[in-house]
Design an enzyme around this catalytic site. Structure first.
Site, PDB file in Angstrom:
ATOM      1  CB  ALA A  32      -1.000  -0.069   1.287  1.00 49.56           C
ATOM      2  CG  LEU A  33       4.525   0.527  -1.796  1.00 49.76           C
ATOM      3  CD1 LEU A  33       5.396   0.061  -3.257  1.00 49.76           C
ATOM      4  CD2 LEU A  33       5.311   0.102  -0.729  1.00 49.76           C
ATOM      5  CG  HIS A  37       6.128   2.916   1.569  1.00 44.98           C
ATOM      6  ND1 HIS A  37       4.737   2.997   1.574  1.00 44.98           N
ATOM      7  CD2 HIS A  37       6.247   2.107   2.702  1.00 44.98           C
ATOM      8  CE1 HIS A  37       4.210   2.340   2.650  1.00 44.98           C
ATOM      9  NE2 HIS A  37       5.120   2.096   3.229  1.00 44.98           N
ATOM     10  N   GLY A 148      12.047   4.314   8.050  1.00 44.97           N
ATOM     11  CA  GLY A 148      11.451   5.513   8.129  1.00 44.97           C
ATOM     12  C   GLY A 148      11.476   5.946   9.651  1.00 44.97           C
ATOM     13  CE  LYS A 150       3.136   7.122  10.443  1.00 46.40           C
ATOM     14  NZ  LYS A 150       3.105   5.836  10.155  1.00 46.40           N
ATOM     15  CG  ASP A 151       6.928   3.143  11.551  1.00 46.87           C
ATOM     16  OD1 ASP A 151       5.917   2.843  12.202  1.00 46.87           O
ATOM     17  OD2 ASP A 151       7.016   3.136  10.576  1.00 46.87           O
ATOM     18  CB  SER A 187      -0.252   1.695   4.327  1.00 39.43           C
ATOM     19  OG  SER A 187       0.930   1.766   3.865  1.00 39.43           O
TER      20      SER A 187
HETATM   21  P1  AMP Z   1       5.347   0.044   6.454  1.00 30.69           P
HETATM   22  O1  AMP Z   1       5.022  -0.434   4.984  1.00 30.69           O
HETATM   23  O2  AMP Z   1       4.325   0.858   7.024  1.00 30.69           O
HETATM   24  O3  AMP Z   1       5.739  -0.948   7.210  1.00 30.69           O
HETATM   25  O4  AMP Z   1       6.553   0.825   6.197  1.00 30.69           O
HETATM   26  C1  AMP Z   1       7.776   0.642   5.572  1.00 30.69           C
HETATM   27  C2  AMP Z   1       8.808   1.458   5.746  1.00 30.69           C
HETATM   28  O5  AMP Z   1       8.375   2.682   5.236  1.00 30.69           O
HETATM   29  C3  AMP Z   1       9.028   1.595   7.404  1.00 30.69           C
HETATM   30  O6  AMP Z   1      10.587   1.799   7.482  1.00 30.69           O
HETATM   31  C4  AMP Z   1       8.339   2.891   7.635  1.00 30.69           C
HETATM   32  O7  AMP Z   1       9.016   3.455   8.438  1.00 30.69           O
HETATM   33  C5  AMP Z   1       8.722   3.565   6.299  1.00 30.69           C
HETATM   34  N1  AMP Z   1       7.575   4.549   6.252  1.00 30.69           N
HETATM   35  C6  AMP Z   1       6.217   4.584   6.451  1.00 30.69           C
HETATM   36  N2  AMP Z   1       5.616   5.768   6.074  1.00 30.69           N
HETATM   37  C7  AMP Z   1       6.415   6.596   6.140  1.00 30.69           C
HETATM   38  C8  AMP Z   1       6.451   7.817   6.168  1.00 30.69           C
HETATM   39  N3  AMP Z   1       5.531   8.843   6.291  1.00 30.69           N
HETATM   40  N4  AMP Z   1       7.626   8.545   5.971  1.00 30.69           N
HETATM   41  C9  AMP Z   1       8.979   8.198   5.947  1.00 30.69           C
HETATM   42  N5  AMP Z   1       8.975   6.844   6.173  1.00 30.69           N
HETATM   43  C10 AMP Z   1       7.794   5.840   6.176  1.00 30.69           C
END
Ligand code: AMP
Length: 282
Positions: A32-33, A37, A148, A150-151, A187
């Protein structure tokens, strides 16, 4: 872009690339990019000869079944987005391919980082994260991996895992990518109703005010202020807010001059859980 679904196919392909002295950047995602991402992938492209992105909704990191079932899946659009930023390889394995017949987590010791914040509210979450990231690192063997801020807690935990397990990969933390109105991209944002989406920028607005307040007020006062802001809010329910040391992730009461601090927040909009954080000035 190569799309591979089997561990061995990916391993064989990347082995050849390494023999040709190519460097590999890796961005693990759950799909759900969005632009957040893509910003990680763009940074990976700058520093590495090729970038591998994985899309895998990891069951062991979800403590909430409903959240796992409803996690958005948009593989066709994801593929298009990945091609638009010249991603080299998409790894898109099945749950079976990763976990075989045993969908369970390893137990990790992250020196207490796992017991703070998200760890208090999402049971077993970081064991699930550690398990999947370690497994993916073993398959991809990247030179650099991008996560990110973000986490932020996840980022610190991955750095800790790499150090403790002496994994041969450099971890790069990337800035939070936001919508124009300040909402951190996620996402899960696509699951918000129109009203919830309109209300959600309140989270980052509050964090920005926190940054100002932290200049003159102590952490306890600022925390009380945030709690009161959300008590009044009709659509957003605060799960936690805390000001913590960036390294230990422990909540603080008073500032110390040699430390870096961040404010962390988790909020429910209906059943959708949103997280965000902000670096604080001393
Ligand atoms: P996820 O698909 O949510 O597991 O995220 C995959 C990677 O993308 C993780 O390292 C997240 O921290 C990063 N990420 C998700 N959202 C953001 C954002 N808004 N800004 C920067 N990195 C992000």
């Amino acid at each position: 872009m190569k799309i591979l679904k089997k561990n061995n196919e990916l391993k064989t392909y990347l082995q050849r690339q390494r023999q040709e002295k190519k460097t590999i950047g890796f961005v693990p995602t759950m799909g759900a990019l969005h632009q957040g991402h893509l910003s990680l992938i763009k940074q990976g492209k700058k520093k590495n000869d090729l970038v591998v992105v994985s899309i895998f909704v990891n069951p062991t990191q979800f403590d909430n079944k409903e959240d796992l079932i409803k996690y958005p899946k948009t593989i066709e659009n994801d593929t298009k987005l990945l091609e638009s930023v010249s991603c080299d390889v998409l790894f898109f394995p099945s749950v079976e391919e990763i976990y075989k017949n045993d969908i369970s987590s390893e137990n990790f010791d992250f020196d207490g980082l796992e017991h703070q914040m998200e760890g208090k509210f999402r049971d077993g979450h970081f064991d699930g994260v550690g398990t999947i990231v370690k497994t993916l690192f073993e398959i991809v063997e990247p030179h650099r991996a991008y996560f990110g801020q973000k986490d932020f807690q996840q980022l610190q935990i991955i750095k800790k895992m790499v150090k403790k397990h002496r994994l041969n990969v450099k971890i790069k933390g990337c800035a939070i990518f936001r919508e124009e109105d300040g909402l951190a991209m996620s996402s899960r944002n696509t699951r918000l109703s129109k009203e919830q989406r309109a209300a959600s920028p309140f989270i980052y607005k509050t964090l920005k005010k926190v940054r100002k307040k932290f200049g003159t007020e102590n952490a306890i006062k600022v925390t009380e202020w945030v709690e009161n802001q959300f008590k009044k809010h009709p659509l957003l329910e605060l799960e936690y807010f805390t000001i913590a040391d960036e390294k230990s992730l422990e909540s603080i009461k008073n500032k110390e001059s040699n430390k870096k601090y961040r404010a962390f927040i988790a909020v429910f909009a209906g059943e959708i859980r949103l997280i965000d954080n902000i670096r604080l000035k001393k």
